[in-house]
Design an enzyme around this catalytic site. Structure first.
Site, PDB file in Angstrom:
ATOM      1  N   GLU A 133       0.820  -1.230   0.000  1.00  0.00           N
ATOM      2  CA  GLU A 133       0.000   0.000   0.000  1.00  0.00           C
ATOM      3  C   GLU A 133       0.851   1.278   0.000  1.00  0.00           C
ATOM      4  O   GLU A 133       0.500   2.270   0.643  1.00  0.00           O
ATOM      5  CB  GLU A 133      -0.963  -0.023   1.206  1.00  0.00           C
ATOM      6  CG  GLU A 133      -1.929  -1.197   1.123  1.00  0.00           C
ATOM      7  CD  GLU A 133      -2.840  -1.365   2.342  1.00  0.00           C
ATOM      8  OE1 GLU A 133      -2.863  -0.480   3.205  1.00  0.00           O
ATOM      9  OE2 GLU A 133      -3.517  -2.406   2.421  1.00  0.00           O
ATOM     10  N   GLU A 188      -5.422  -7.746  -0.745  1.00  0.00           N
ATOM     11  CA  GLU A 188      -6.095  -7.383   0.517  1.00  0.00           C
ATOM     12  C   GLU A 188      -7.368  -6.657   0.166  1.00  0.00           C
ATOM     13  O   GLU A 188      -7.341  -5.710  -0.635  1.00  0.00           O
ATOM     14  CB  GLU A 188      -5.226  -6.418   1.325  1.00  0.00           C
ATOM     15  CG  GLU A 188      -4.699  -6.958   2.609  1.00  0.00           C
ATOM     16  CD  GLU A 188      -4.085  -5.873   3.472  1.00  0.00           C
ATOM     17  OE1 GLU A 188      -4.831  -5.041   4.014  1.00  0.00           O
ATOM     18  OE2 GLU A 188      -2.853  -5.866   3.600  1.00  0.00           O
TER      19      GLU A 188
END
Ligand code: BMA
Length: 389
Positions: free
Chosen positions: A197, A303
């Site tokens: 991320e 995710e």
């Protein structure tokens, strides 16, 4: 005349070529896809090849911390919210190494005992499941946690003042992975998803804290140090920017370390699964699949989820259409939903898979029963290469 002859011989050449292709198909031989580590263990190579093949027909379902705890239980052997809801364990098991350092702490950042985690990794693998590891790495300069946003990458890459210290953390990581041994004495393959991320700015390696160059150097150094210096050969490398619910493909590739350093093009995305039009997200997943295919890689929704699943038909109403609206999106290899925090210990409804008493439980079972979605009990052997159709 000369032109006609040329055209005719070209035609014959084409027919001959097509016939030759046919024969190689008949012989059943298939090209084996290889991961970036040419010295990867046989099982790791097999996982890469087989997962890439399986992605053509199925999307595997995965869950973070699945065997360690659930909404209403903690560390009870054999238990799994996913299994108790759907009848099968997940096909993919996510674990996190946050808080692993050169020190005596015996648990990770979510209180899982390291030794128990190793046991659960072995258990999931022995049933044929896939192991993926992320790392909410502590702050290497301040020793704070992963959400300490002080810039740090320049200090830990080669030449930085914390470089040697950082290497000791990677050494600890290497030790952990070399202690994951299967029943035949083989190393258990792990899909490793570091520095995730990074398109957001909530971790110290995030967008605002790290330049393009620094991020790429950090990634490449990590690959080369673990693979070439530490001799870690049971890893597949997953790159997983946060999609931030948008068509930000340029953003996705901005800090890409290169095809020589990545096996899996992952994507983390929470927002898109929360009431956004699944057809739009499906186009983004389709893009990811195309990009991965073009580069000989695997695509994954590494995710995702919506905290506490407020929509009881979320699994077939939101998740499934994200793969089906654009048929190319079916080429995603797996989806991993985040952890089911224990309600009593954490005092909050922080769960991303259904648990048996939740309103969304029947719908998760329905999702699991579709042809596209695959759980652990439907998996083929992923750890040997059959090299046939
Ligand atoms: C976050 C939350 C935190 C947790 C962290 C690492 O998304 O679930 O509670 O500590 O992941 O697992």
């Amino acid at each position: 005349m000369v032109l006609i002859m040329k055209k005719t011989s070209l035609l014959f050449l084409c027919i001959f070529f097509l016939a030759a292709c046919d024969r190689s198909e008949e012989s059943g031989l298939k090209e084996v896809s290889l991961p970036i580590d040419k010295n990867a263990t046989e099982e790791t190579k097999a996982l890469f090849h087989n997962l890439k093949e399986l992605a053509k027909t199925n999307v595997l379902y995965g869950h973070q911390d699945d065997l360690a705890y659930g909404y209403s239980w903690w560390a009870e052997p054999g238990r799994s919210d996913v299994k108790e809801t759907t009848g099968s364990y997940p096909a993919v098991y996510g674990w996190d190494l946050g808080d692993i350092r050169q020190e005596d702490k015996t648990t990770n950042l979510d209180n899982i005992e390291w030794e128990n985690m190793k046991g659960w990794i072995k258990e999931g693998y022995s049933r044929g499941g896939i192991i993926t590891i992320s790392w909410h790495m502590n702050h290497p300069v301040t020793d704070g946690n992963t959400w300490d946003r002080t810039p740090a990458v320049a200090a830990i890459i080669p030449g930085g003042e914390q470089h040697e210290k950082f290497k000791t953390w990677l050494d600890t990581f290497a030790d952990f992975t070399q202690d994951l041994i299967g029943e035949e004495g083989e190393l258990i393959p792990v899909i490793f998803r570091p520095y995730h991320e990074h398109t957001g700015s909530w971790f110290w390696w995030g967008e605002e804290q790290t330049s393009v160059e620094e991020y790429i150097i950090l990634w490449r150094f990590t690959v080369e140090y673990l693979r070439d210096e530490k001799g870690v050969h049971n890893l597949l490398w997953a790159y997983s920017p946060d999609n931030q619910a948008g068509r930000e493909f340029e953003n996705y590739m901005k800090k890409y370390p290169g095809d020589e350093y990545v096996d899996i093009l992952g994507m983390d995305d929470y927002g898109s699964m929360d009431q956004r039009d699944p057809a739009e997200f499906s186009d983004e997943l389709a893009w990811l699949v195309e990009e991965a295919n073009k580069r000989g890689k695997i695509a994954a929704l590494s995710e995702t989820g919506v905290e506490s699943i407020p929509n009881p038909s979320w699994w077939t109403g939101q998740v499934l259409p994200a793969f089906e609206s654009n048929p190319k999106a079916k080429g995603v290899a797996y989806i991993l939903t985040w952890r089911n925090a224990n309600k009593e210990r954490e005092n909050r409804d922080h769960f991303y898979a259904s648990h048996p008493d939740h309103a969304s439980a029947p719908n998760m079972k329905e999702f699991r029963d579709t042809d596209l979605i695959m759980f652990e009990d439907e998996l083929p052997d992923l750890y040997t290469i059959k090299n046939s159709n």
